[in-house]
Scaffold this motif. Structure first.
Motif, PDB file in Angstrom:
ATOM      1  N   ASP A  17       0.784  -0.940  -0.034  1.00  0.00           N
ATOM      2  CA  ASP A  17       0.268   0.445  -0.531  1.00  0.00           C
ATOM      3  C   ASP A  17       0.819   1.650   0.356  1.00  0.00           C
ATOM      4  O   ASP A  17       1.338   1.358   1.166  1.00  0.00           O
ATOM      5  CB  ASP A  17      -1.237   0.299   1.135  1.00  0.00           C
ATOM      6  CG  ASP A  17      -1.719   1.246   1.327  1.00  0.00           C
ATOM      7  OD1 ASP A  17      -1.409   2.406   0.219  1.00  0.00           O
ATOM      8  OD2 ASP A  17      -2.327   1.062   2.533  1.00  0.00           O
ATOM      9  N   ASP A  19       0.538   4.413   1.119  1.00  0.00           N
ATOM     10  CA  ASP A  19       0.637   4.882   1.473  1.00  0.00           C
ATOM     11  C   ASP A  19       0.959   4.553   3.296  1.00  0.00           C
ATOM     12  O   ASP A  19       1.080   5.192   4.071  1.00  0.00           O
ATOM     13  CB  ASP A  19      -1.203   5.209   2.228  1.00  0.00           C
ATOM     14  CG  ASP A  19      -1.131   6.399   1.212  1.00  0.00           C
ATOM     15  OD1 ASP A  19      -0.793   7.051   0.079  1.00  0.00           O
ATOM     16  OD2 ASP A  19      -3.466   5.927   0.991  1.00  0.00           O
ATOM     17  N   THR A  20       2.110   2.908   3.027  1.00  0.00           N
ATOM     18  CA  THR A  20       2.252   3.106   4.372  1.00  0.00           C
ATOM     19  C   THR A  20       3.908   3.667   4.413  1.00  0.00           C
ATOM     20  O   THR A  20       4.244   4.043   3.000  1.00  0.00           O
ATOM     21  CB  THR A  20       2.326   1.425   3.746  1.00  0.00           C
ATOM     22  OG1 THR A  20       1.746   1.060   3.057  1.00  0.00           O
ATOM     23  CG2 THR A  20       3.091   0.543   5.303  1.00  0.00           C
ATOM     24  N   ALA A  62       5.444   8.574   3.065  1.00  0.00           N
ATOM     25  CA  ALA A  62       4.644   7.509   2.916  1.00  0.00           C
ATOM     26  C   ALA A  62       5.614   6.405   1.789  1.00  0.00           C
ATOM     27  O   ALA A  62       5.949   7.294   1.030  1.00  0.00           O
ATOM     28  CB  ALA A  62       3.379   7.747   1.612  1.00  0.00           C
ATOM     29  N   LYS A  64       5.182   5.345  -0.981  1.00  0.00           N
ATOM     30  CA  LYS A  64       5.102   5.742  -2.743  1.00  0.00           C
ATOM     31  C   LYS A  64       6.074   6.890  -3.246  1.00  0.00           C
ATOM     32  O   LYS A  64       6.423   6.983  -3.968  1.00  0.00           O
ATOM     33  CB  LYS A  64       3.744   6.482  -3.130  1.00  0.00           C
ATOM     34  CG  LYS A  64       2.980   7.216  -2.328  1.00  0.00           C
ATOM     35  CD  LYS A  64       1.606   7.329  -2.477  1.00  0.00           C
ATOM     36  CE  LYS A  64       0.709   8.626  -1.682  1.00  0.00           C
ATOM     37  NZ  LYS A  64      -0.584   8.487  -1.685  1.00  0.00           N
ATOM     38  N   TYR A  65       6.454   8.076  -2.400  1.00  0.00           N
ATOM     39  CA  TYR A  65       7.616   8.318  -2.901  1.00  0.00           C
ATOM     40  C   TYR A  65       8.731   8.100  -2.626  1.00  0.00           C
ATOM     41  O   TYR A  65       9.778   9.264  -3.055  1.00  0.00           O
ATOM     42  CB  TYR A  65       7.308   9.829  -1.075  1.00  0.00           C
ATOM     43  CG  TYR A  65       5.811  11.005  -1.437  1.00  0.00           C
ATOM     44  CD1 TYR A  65       5.107  11.112  -2.099  1.00  0.00           C
ATOM     45  CD2 TYR A  65       5.122  10.842  -0.225  1.00  0.00           C
ATOM     46  CE1 TYR A  65       4.379  11.492  -1.966  1.00  0.00           C
ATOM     47  CE2 TYR A  65       3.867  11.257  -0.049  1.00  0.00           C
ATOM     48  CZ  TYR A  65       3.456  12.012  -0.927  1.00  0.00           C
ATOM     49  OH  TYR A  65       1.892  12.216  -1.018  1.00  0.00           O
TER      50      TYR A  65
ATOM     51  N   GLN B 281      -4.743   0.874  11.987  1.00  0.00           N
ATOM     52  CA  GLN B 281      -5.901   2.142  11.069  1.00  0.00           C
ATOM     53  C   GLN B 281      -7.511   1.213  12.105  1.00  0.00           C
ATOM     54  O   GLN B 281      -8.709   1.512  11.993  1.00  0.00           O
ATOM     55  CB  GLN B 281      -6.182   1.546   9.657  1.00  0.00           C
ATOM     56  CG  GLN B 281      -5.539   2.553   9.376  1.00  0.00           C
ATOM     57  CD  GLN B 281      -5.105   2.418   7.680  1.00  0.00           C
ATOM     58  OE1 GLN B 281      -4.915   1.472   6.757  1.00  0.00           O
ATOM     59  NE2 GLN B 281      -4.468   2.953   7.405  1.00  0.00           N
TER      60      GLN B 281
END
Lengths: 160, 722
Positions: A17, A19-20, A62, A64-65, B281
């Motif tokens: 994911d 955003d992890t 995150a 993804k970056y 979450q």
């Protein structure tokens, strides 16, 4: 999503994911436990690592970056058995007490020295803003100055 | 100095000798046989010293010798930064006749036996193990020599030992070689210990044994632990003071991605998921219901912590202080306060738990290995022997890990899913569910005589609980001790030449958990008493250092206190005057028999207090590792400065705030003094407390310096100038 980056020089691809937080990817998926969880809000610096040579608080970054970037953790700071000058200075000053926050401080220091090779006390005050509850700040300051000296010596000894 | 020859012998019943994986040997011994509570509490009441508390009838495992000629020391105490592992390695190496590099110190898991039944805390690890560990190591060395003599066919007395090698006339056996051929061990009488002056490692600034691992970021902390097939847990925790769990609507969490199971218990609700993020979450999606009796505010707490409210106990009384101070003219009265303090240790609380049928394994950072085991066993309905607690290096202790109910919760989650589960607090939960340093209120009264000496002094202190209510001493501390030793630690008057003095402790039960915080009451009590001493010295027109010396009694404790006061003043170049905008402040304390004096050099910069330099003189009796004594002083000074100048928890609308570093302001690099000068005196023949005593003087030393700069007497922590 699939994310690819280099970590400590190794190309890596992960299905994760996006955003992890990078911290959990590094610790739990890549099993590099030297980068620590302290607060999860980028307030303490225990999770500091390098992304393309810059100090980043990975609990709030995150994954993804990190696509296509070079990540260095404390495990990758040394080259083989050769400790980084910052680690060497930390050894010589016998800095750690509990030790939990120290990787974050060493990563922050290594990034500082790559930008300011001979930091003044004021540079250190302004840039090294992590939290150490054992309060090893006195020795850390000495170690940072020592690391700067070791690093400039290493640089001199290298053929240009 | 010499050590008298101990007369006891370890009985065979109390030793176990076993092979470990075919290549080693272990010896163990139980040490003390007097009842734990009486020993512990008597020690605490007299001097805040806590003896080593090994079990009375179970064999304990201390040393293992490997084929590589390495000695593994199974430590009954945990390493949380205080340097205990290094000190234990030094002590053992000297009596075992091995190089320090040959010793590897590990945390003893409960399954192998060698754990301290009470705790790691109170600055007692080195002092309490000093004698037993040397005797065990010396006995182990002699056992190895006896076996070597048999194997070489010579007299044991003819052997020489060096670096773990036993030699005779050109023949040599390593300890590792010796232990492989031992069928049955012969246990000699405990040999005479070596003269301390001959030790090679004790007394030297040996680098920490965990230094390299901590510099390369090795996985060594509870939070670094993992087990195959491990899942991640999260537990919903209340954000409100006094909240009682009623129930939870978990429907939204049940079907979230990664969720394996929602676990509902009568007293809490949690979730197990495939990743840390999924667990966090899902936890946020659980709607828990709590009952709370009221919306507590800071003003409510401050109104409770007042001398005169609650139960008073007189803990120190000499002469007629109360009568004098109630009736005579010219009495000086001053009040001081300290706030709620958070531990804020960097590694959150938590555990990795694996419950398999009728046994459980728990890996965690804990200061109370035995209590953790009892609580997990009780919760799971298992015998304590069925639960193996594997202690790890602690990412800070400071007293926060003297109660670890989080281990039970991780175990319950693991049992519910049948797999290992890692479950940790997040930072908000840490701040709101801490076992806080209690707030305090102090009333000091004093009267000077015609010569400017103190005729009478009295300290009344009001505090929330520290030791009382702690699961470490369930139900027993209160009737035995009367007053909370933790709360009044450092609260007694240490100037025994004053003819009339009295200390009274007032107990207040607060609606949230308060407990052990590094140095306990020492920080706040010394702030109050030593600020007041400064006030009296100035009123008497005396130099504050000389004023203190004038009130110290003629005995051993007085001598040691006097010497640290003189040493600190001399090293700092003590001057009671403002030079170039800088002033010095002086303070001293005695904690667990260790006296410590500090001089703080302070200025006011842009309206804020700036601490430039601290000079510290400490007498821990004997310094097993002078470098680590220094390190503990440096850390204690800055941690104490942090608590004295910046830290404070608030209570607002039923919540404890703030919940994050930053808003919970702590000393950072920029705040720490750039110079810390430590002088170590050694005026006793055994090592004493180090890890907490240097937290005492710093608050008052800073405040006393500020008074010289501003004329304003600061009476509340955290220190703030108008």
């Amino acid at each position: 999503m699939t994310i690819s980056f280099n970590i400590n020089g190794q190309p890596t691809s992960l299905d994760v994911d996006g955003d992890t937080p990078l911290l959990w990817v590094v610790r739990d998926m890549l099993d590099l436990k030297g980068t620590k969880f302290g607060c999860g809000k980028a307030a303490c610096g225990a999770c500091t690592l390098h992304v393309d040579g810059k100090a980043v608080r990975s609990c709030s970054y995150a994954v993804k970056y990190a696509e296509g970037k070079n990540i260095t953790t404390i495990e990758g700071l040394s080259s083989g058995d050769q400790l980084h000058p910052v680690q060497q200075a930390w050894m010589e000053e016998i800095v750690p007490q509990c030790g939990y926050c120290q990787p974050g401080f060493m990563m922050a220091t290594a990034a500082l020295l790559s930008e300011i090779p001979n930091p003044t006390d004021e540079d250190i005050d302004n840039n090294i803003v992590n939290v150490c509850r054992c309060a090893t700040y006195y020795r850390m300051r000495k170690a940072i100055h020592r690391a700067a000296g070791l690093q400039s010596q290493t640089a001199k000894n290298q053929p240009s | 100095m010499s050590t008298p020859k101990p007369k006891k012998k370890f009985s065979r019943r109390k030793f176990i000798v076993r092979s470990t994986v075919g290549v080693g040997v272990a010896i163990g011994a139980t040490y003390f046989t007097r009842p734990l509570w009486r020993r512990s509490l008597a020690g605490f009441a007299n001097s805040a010293e806590l003896p080593y508390n090994g079990s009375t009838d179970e064999p304990r495992l201390w040393f293992e010798v490997t084929a590589e000629n390495e000695v593994i020391l199974n430590s009954p105490k945990v390493e949380m930064g205080q340097g205990t592992f290094t000190g234990l390695a030094q002590i053992a190496a000297d009596e075992l006749e091995v190089d320090i590099q040959q010793i590897k110190v590990v945390h003893a898991p409960t399954v192998s036996g060698n754990i301290d039944g009470t705790s790691t805390g109170g600055s007692t690890s080195i002092s309490s193990l000093w004698q037993p560990l040397r005797e065990l190591a010396a006995t182990m060395r002699e056992m190895l020599k006896i076996e070597a003599a048999k194997q070489l066919g010579v007299d044991a007395a003819a052997l020489t030992v060096k670096d773990g090698v036993v030699s005779y006339n050109g023949q040599a056996l390593t300890y590792g070689e010796i232990v492989r051929k031992v069928a049955e061990w012969e246990i000699p009488e405990t040999p005479a210990l070596k003269d301390v002056s001959t030790y090679k490692f004790v007394g030297k600034p040996v680098p920490r044994v965990d230094l390299k691992d901590k510099v390369i970021g090795a996985p060594m902390f509870g939070m670094d632990a993992s087990l195959p097939d491990m899942l991640y847990g999260a537990v919903v925790r209340s954000e409100r003071i006094g909240a009682v769990f009623v129930g939870a609507d978990t429907s939204a969490a049940e079907n979230m991605p990664g969720v394996v199971k929602v676990v509902k218990e009568p007293d809490f609700v949690g979730v197990v998921a495939t990743s840390q993020m999924a667990a966090e979450q899902a936890k946020l999606a659980i709607k828990a219901e709590w009952s709370t009796e009221r919306n507590w505010q800071s003003e409510d707490i401050e109104a409770m912590i007042k001398v005169g409210q609650g139960d008073p106990v007189t803990i120190q009384k000499t002469g007629r202080a109360k009568r004098i101070l109630d009736n005579e003219e010219g009495v000086v009265t001053a009040e001081f306060t300290s706030p709620i303090g958070a531990h804020a240790q960097m590694e959150p609380n938590g555990a990795v738990a694996h419950v398999e049928g009728d046994k459980a394994t728990i890996i965690l950072s804990t200061q109370v290995v035995n209590l953790t085991r009892q609580e997990v066993a009780g919760r799971l309905g298992l015998s304590p022997e069925a639960v193996n607690i594997i202690p790890t290096y602690l990412g800070g202790g400071f007293g926060r890990r003297l109660h670890t109910p989080n281990a039970m919760q991780a175990a319950v989650l693991s049992k519910a899913v049948g797999k290992p589960v890692k479950c940790f607090f997040n930072r908000r939960e840490e701040f709101q569910n801490d076992t806080f340093r209690p707030p305090t209120h102090h009333v000091l009264r004093g009267l000077l005589d015609e010569q400017g000496k103190i005729k009478a002094i009295e300290h009344n202190l009001s505090s929330g609980d520290v030791m009382f209510g702690s699961p470490m001493f369930p139900g027993i501390a209160e009737p035995v001790l009367g007053a909370d030793v933790g709360a009044w630690r450092g609260g007694m008057i240490q100037y025994g030449a004053i003819p009339n003095f009295r200390t009274v402790s007032w107990r207040v039960k607060l609606p949230f958990a308060t407990s052990w915080w590094r140095s306990l009451g020492l920080l706040a009590n010394t702030f109050a008493i030593e600020s007041f001493m400064d006030e009296l010295a100035l009123k008497a027109g005396k130099d504050p250092v000389q004023f203190r010396l004038d009130h110290i009694q003629e005995d051993e404790a007085g001598h040691r206190l006097r010497e640290v006061i003189k040493a600190a003043a001399e090293k700092a170049g003590w001057k009671d005057e403002v030079v170039n905008g800088r002033a010095m402040g002086f303070a001293a304390s005695t904690d667990a028999r260790t006296p410590c004096a500090q001089v703080a050099e302070v200025s006011i910069e842009r309206g804020e207090i700036k601490v430039h330099k601290v000079t510290c003189a400490i007498d821990p009796g004997m310094a097993v590792n002078p470098d680590q004594v220094r390190a503990q002083c440096e850390g204690s000074i800055i941690m104490g400065q942090s608590a004295a100048m910046y830290e404070r928890m608030f209570v607002k609308d039923g919540q404890l705030l703030p919940t994050i570093y930053g808003p919970y302001r702590m000393a950072l690099m920029r705040d720490a003094p750039k110079e810390i000068d430590v002088v170590i005196l050694e005026n006793a023949d055994a090592p004493g407390a180090v890890g907490e005593p240097p937290l005492g003087p710093i608050g008052a030393a800073i405040a006393n310096a500020v008074f010289r700069l501003t004329g304003e007497r600061l009476r509340s922590l955290p220190l703030a100038i108008a």
